[in-house]
Design an enzyme around this catalytic site. Structure first.
Site, PDB file in Angstrom:
ATOM      1  N   ALA A 155       3.433  -1.037   5.698  1.00 20.21           N
ATOM      2  CA  ALA A 155       2.264  -0.378   6.261  1.00 20.21           C
ATOM      3  C   ALA A 155       1.123  -1.357   6.464  1.00 20.21           C
ATOM      4  CB  ALA A 155       1.822   0.771   5.364  1.00 20.21           C
ATOM      5  N   ASN A 208       6.801  -1.557  -2.217  1.00 16.47           N
ATOM      6  CA  ASN A 208       5.367  -1.768  -2.141  1.00 16.47           C
ATOM      7  C   ASN A 208       4.628  -0.481  -1.784  1.00 16.47           C
ATOM      8  OD1 ASN A 208       2.768  -2.627  -1.683  1.00 16.47           O
ATOM      9  ND2 ASN A 208       3.343  -4.444  -0.543  1.00 16.47           N
ATOM     10  N   ASP A 209       4.779  -0.031  -0.559  1.00 19.98           N
ATOM     11  CA  ASP A 209       3.990   1.125  -0.122  1.00 19.98           C
ATOM     12  C   ASP A 209       4.300   2.386  -0.921  1.00 19.98           C
ATOM     13  OD1 ASP A 209       2.786  -0.435   1.784  1.00 19.98           O
ATOM     14  OD2 ASP A 209       4.349  -0.044   3.260  1.00 19.98           O
ATOM     15  N   VAL A 210       5.550   2.512  -1.398  1.00 17.24           N
ATOM     16  CA  VAL A 210       5.924   3.749  -2.098  1.00 17.24           C
ATOM     17  C   VAL A 210       5.336   3.818  -3.509  1.00 17.24           C
ATOM     18  CG1 VAL A 210       8.032   4.084  -0.766  1.00 17.24           C
ATOM     19  CG2 VAL A 210       8.128   2.824  -2.922  1.00 17.24           C
TER      20      VAL A 210
END
Lengths: 107, 486
Positions: free
Chosen positions: B453, B412-414
């Site tokens: 995050a 997700n965050d990456v």
């Protein structure tokens, strides 16, 4: 001030040793591909298990009637061994997986 | 005998250095680990059986020692063998904590010994009559420092590692309050003050019981708690790496205390290697160490990031299967979701199926995908994915524009474009995988819940992006079945 100077003078070999080891440590790690960070951390983790030797010394010189030192020392040796054995075995398990297909190399 | 012991310690130290060096290259890494382990074995057995001075066996209680080692070996090996690949980071954290605990326990015993010796000797009466001679210390600084430093650093490392372990497996949440940094600094100063009070107390032979040693220990424990509590779970690898180097320093203190070269060398080596590894990991996330330690990112959902809205397009496994089978190039982006679902094997199966259809399949590995750098590599290597199919971020980013389908599996965050476009986002500045440049994106995800995050991901609202909801393993299995059925 004098105390500090004599402290340095008396331990100069150690100070050399520590300084050099710091440089060795930095040099060893600086250019490692990020895929190896986790195994490397785990491997370094196992190496500081060398504290086990300190625990062995402390338990080894404990008086047979000093139960506090015996018990605490025993726990110390036990957890130190956990650190060493667990650390190396976990690292080996991680690295085992990198080994299976040796082709390709580092990218 | 003493010489033989020193030679064994030399072998041990060289084993550590050579081992660590070899561990820095994929091809020789495993051998490196074995060499380091061999060095450790030589050093430990030499300590057990060669520590003699003037014909006296210095190491007594050998029965207890061997029993503790045997017990530790069995428990440690079982823990390390049984642990799931996904839980590896937690395991490393626990073992690190154990090392810190051992260092702290050594200091406790050593300190108690000193107090006993002072009590039993008539030093106090002599000083009372004669006064303390100039320049004479009852406990010299060179002896005191390694004991107290071993206690403080060991205790911080132990407590910190246990908290880090709890955070990684989700048992402990983030906890922070206003002015935390200020309070941490005060606790740190208090530790040093208490350590000094202890030194002062014992060297001036003050009357009364000396509680300062235990005050120092208590404060170090509190500091360990405060230090790790505010740091987000996603940053735990950095913290573990830092605590790892702390334990190294604690071990080096023991080496100083006992004039033991192998402890000193091993400890300092890990201390410096661990510190530099921490810095390198931070760089990979484009964050500074202070930024991580203050606990900026991974904090809470309200901390920043513009709200994202729009429609999410849900897709079916059948459509995705068709899309991929007739694509010429597919890139799989694995994330933590792949790890928790244990989906690495079925992922490899899908990769093989597609490769048989002539599709060019690669994996894009973000440096901090998963819970640790290299987590994804380890996981995929476990299911025999070829090493040269795992492409690091810098090399794969240029390939996304020519890619037909990107399959994001539990990451997700990456892949969150906010890292590039939204300066208010907590992850702003972190390098990401540019999956939005591909022709089609399919995200396998359990729900619309945000990632570690705690922020929304605009990618999911991109018209090119389709969501395939469900457990990563189930979804991949469905895709495998569909591709086979086509």
């Amino acid at each position: 001030m004098e105390q500090i100077l004599s402290f340095i003078g008396n331990n100069i070999t150690y100070i050399y040793l520590i300084g050099l080891m710091i440089f060795v440590g930095i040099e060893l790690i600086s250019h490692v591909p990020s895929v190896l960070h986790t195994p490397l951390m785990s491997g370094a983790n196992a190496i500081h298990g060398v504290v086990l030797i300190g625990a062995i010394i402390v338990l080894g010189k404990a008086d047979a009637s000093d139960y506090f030192s015996l018990v605490v020392g025993f726990v110390g040796v036990f957890v130190g061994t956990l650190n060493v054995i667990g650390g190396f075995v976990v690292t080996d398990r991680m690295l085992e997986m990198f080994k299976k297909k040796p082709k390709g190399g580092n990218k | 005998m003493q010489h033989l012991l020193e030679i064994c310690y030399l072998i041990g130290s060289f084993g550590f250095i050579i081992g660590l060096k070899l561990m820095g290259q994929p091809d020789s890494a495993r051998k490196g680990n074995l060499i380091a382990a061999f060095g450790m074995a030589v050093a430990v057995f030499a300590t057990l059986f060669l520590s003699k001075t003037g014909g006296f066996q210095v190491i007594g209680n050998i029965g207890y020692i061997l029993a503790a080692i045997a017990l530790g070996t069995v428990v440690g090996a079982l823990m390390a063998k049984r642990v799931q690949m996904t839980a590896m980071p937690e395991m490393v954290s626990i073992f690190n904590g154990m090392g810190g605990l051992a260092a702290a326990l050594i200091s406790i015993i050593e300190w108690r010994d000193i107090e006993h010796k002072i009590k039993e000797s008539d030093v106090a009466e002599m000083v009372a009559v004669l006064g303390l001679p100039e320049g004479f210390s009852i406990v010299p600084l060179a002896h005191y420092l390694p004991i107290i430093a071993g206690l403080i650093i060991g205790a911080i490392s132990f407590v910190g590692s246990i908290i880090a372990w709890g955070k990684l497996n989700g048992k402990i949440g983030d906890f922070r309050f206003a002015g935390q940094q200020f309070i941490n600094a005060i606790v740190l100063i208090a530790i040093i003050a208490a350590a000094y009070m202890n030194y002062h107390h014992v060297n001036t032979l003050e009357a009364g019981t000396n509680i300062w040693f235990y005050v120092t220990m208590g404060l170090a424990i509190i500091y360990g708690l405060l230090f790790v509590f505010p740091i987000g779970g996603a940053d735990m690898p950095v913290v573990i790496s830092l605590l790892n180097s702390f334990t190294g320093v604690a071990a080096a203190c023991g080496g100083f205390l006992y004039d033991n070269n192998v402890m000193l060398m091993g400890g300092v080596l890990v201390g410096s290697a661990g510190t530099i590894l921490t810095v390198v990991m931070c760089k990979a996330m484009n964050r500074s160490l202070t930024n991580v330690l203050i606990g900026m990112a991974g904090s809470n959902s309200s901390s920043g990031g513009a709200a994202v809205s729009g429609n999410v397009r849900e897709v079916q496994a059948t459509d995705v299967a068709v899309m991929m089978k007739y694509a010429s190039k597919v890139i799989i982006v694995p994330g933590y979701g792949l790890a928790v679902a244990q989906a690495q094997h079925v992922c490899h199966e899908l990769e093989n199926l597609l490769a048989d259809e002539g599709v060019d399949v690669k994996y894009a590995i973000h440096p901090v995908a998963g819970r640790m750098p290299g987590h994804m590599n380890v996981l995929l290597a476990e299911s025999n994915v070829e090493y040269d199919k795992l492409i690091e971020m810098e090399h794969i980013n240029s390939e996304f524009p020519t890619t037909d389908v990107v399959l994001v599996v539990g990451a997700n965050d990456v892949v969150n474009p906010a890292a590039k476009t939204d300066p208010t986002s907590p992850i702003y500045g972190m390098p990401i995988l540019d999956v939005d440049q591909a022709k089609q994106i399919v995200v396998l995800k359990r729900s619309m819940k945000s990632g570690y995050a705690g922020i929304e991901n605009a990618l999911f609202f991109d018209p090119k992006c389709g969501m395939l909801f469900g457990d990563a393993k189930d979804s991949l299995q469905k895709l495998v079945n569909e591709v086979k059925a086509l």
